[in-house]
Enzyme design. Structure first.
Site, PDB file in Angstrom:
ATOM      1  N   HIS A 248       3.031  -5.023   0.432  1.00 17.24           N
ATOM      2  CA  HIS A 248       3.478  -6.085  -0.465  1.00 17.24           C
ATOM      3  C   HIS A 248       5.001  -6.148  -0.544  1.00 17.24           C
ATOM      4  O   HIS A 248       5.594  -7.224  -0.581  1.00 17.24           O
ATOM      5  CB  HIS A 248       2.889  -5.875  -1.861  1.00 17.24           C
ATOM      6  CG  HIS A 248       1.421  -6.127  -1.937  1.00 17.24           C
ATOM      7  ND1 HIS A 248       0.485  -5.331  -1.299  1.00 17.24           N
ATOM      8  CD2 HIS A 248       0.707  -7.091  -2.592  1.00 17.24           C
ATOM      9  CE1 HIS A 248      -0.724  -5.785  -1.545  1.00 17.24           C
ATOM     10  NE2 HIS A 248      -0.626  -6.852  -2.327  1.00 17.24           N
TER      11      HIS A 248
ATOM     12  N   HIS B 182       1.396   2.866  -4.868  1.00 16.58           N
ATOM     13  CA  HIS B 182       2.415   3.317  -3.931  1.00 16.58           C
ATOM     14  C   HIS B 182       3.432   4.199  -4.644  1.00 16.58           C
ATOM     15  O   HIS B 182       3.593   4.133  -5.861  1.00 16.58           O
ATOM     16  CB  HIS B 182       3.150   2.130  -3.294  1.00 16.58           C
ATOM     17  CG  HIS B 182       2.278   1.272  -2.424  1.00 16.58           C
ATOM     18  ND1 HIS B 182       1.972   1.591  -1.121  1.00 16.58           N
ATOM     19  CD2 HIS B 182       1.642   0.101  -2.688  1.00 16.58           C
ATOM     20  CE1 HIS B 182       1.193   0.654  -0.611  1.00 16.58           C
ATOM     21  NE2 HIS B 182       0.966  -0.256  -1.542  1.00 16.58           N
TER      22      HIS B 182
END
Length: 271
Positions: A193, A235
């Site tokens: 992303h 993440h």
């Protein structure tokens, strides 16, 4: 002289350490020394005999131990620095994962943070680019959209390949969603992303005429998309930062292989 001898004998008798029970403190018994030395010799001989009986294959295997089974008594400075930075990264990422689950401190905002992350997903951007490409009627618009589609496809392939090589798990045990499986975004490093948001924002800043407020909002959007992946525990911080770097490199790659208007028209006619 005869008087001194009785005095020395009397002194020896009065000395406590000369008694039989304290004799071992001054002079160890010869039998104990001999037994200890004999036991040491026997153990040494047994060890030597056992070493001689070992097969040469076993000796080679014992000499060739894998590195993970060996303890590094003198690690390098680079290894210490890398492990320290890695520990700081994991600790900070866990602290910033405030929406990792419903029980977290910001668990109620998890749906909103997930929605923000969807704005940086590859499937909506590819679908939107295809729709705009079908409806576009200008050559310049079709050229920009075709190169944007190429950049999005390259981003998915490059990030998926890097994640397969690194195979780094996120700070929390969170299963990827359906859209993540479609774009093969199943591991943590690098953050797909973040790379996509950085690449798209840089692409729009270079090829679209935007006002200054829109440019600022575009950069803030890219930053928020990347940071949202840390907040939901998907993440690490270094995954997002590396994603931004890879996104910029992907933009530079697309600029190098930029498709001209004629090439875009030929691809559109084939399609």
């Amino acid at each position: 002289m005869p008087a001194s001898q009785p005095r020395s004998r009397a002194r020896d008798r009065s000395n406590v350490l000369n008694r039989a029970e304290f004799l071992s403190l001054n002079q160890p018994l010869k039998g104990n020394q001999e037994s200890r030395s004999s036991s040491r010799k026997q153990s040494a001989q047994a060890g030597a005999a056992g070493a001689q009986n070992n097969n040469p294959k076993e000796r080679r295997q014992s000499q060739q131990l894998p590195e993970e089974d060996c303890m590094q008594l003198n690690p390098s400075f680079k290894g210490i620095a890398f492990n320290s930075l890695l520990a700081i990264d994991i600790c900070m990422s866990k602290r910033l994962g405030v929406c990792a689950n419903r029980a977290s401190s910001w668990g109620g905002a998890r749906s909103m943070i997930n929605l923000l992350g969807i704005t940086g997903h590859g499937i909506p951007w590819i679908a939107g680019t295809l729709i705009c490409l079908v409806k576009s009627s200008t050559l310049a618009g079709q050229e920009v959209l075709m190169n944007l589609l190429l950049a999005l496809l390259l981003d998915i392939v490059i990030v998926a390949g890097l994640q397969k090589l690194a195979k780094r798990k996120g700070p929390y045990d969170i299963n990827p969603g359906l859209l993540d499986y479609l774009t093969m975004d199943t591991y943590a490093f690098p953050a797909g992303h973040a790379s996509r948001a950085a690449m798209i924002s840089k692409f729009f800043l270079n090829h679209l005429v935007l006002a200054i407020p829109l440019r600022i909002l575009l950069v803030l959007w890219a930053f928020c998309v990347g940071f949202s992946r840390v907040m939901i525990g998907r993440h690490h911080i270094t995954d997002v930062l590396s994603g931004f770097v890879f996104g910029y490199l992907q933009f530079m790659l697309v600029e190098l292989i930029w498709m001209s208007s004629n090439t875009c028209q030929m691809l559109i006619s084939i399609w």
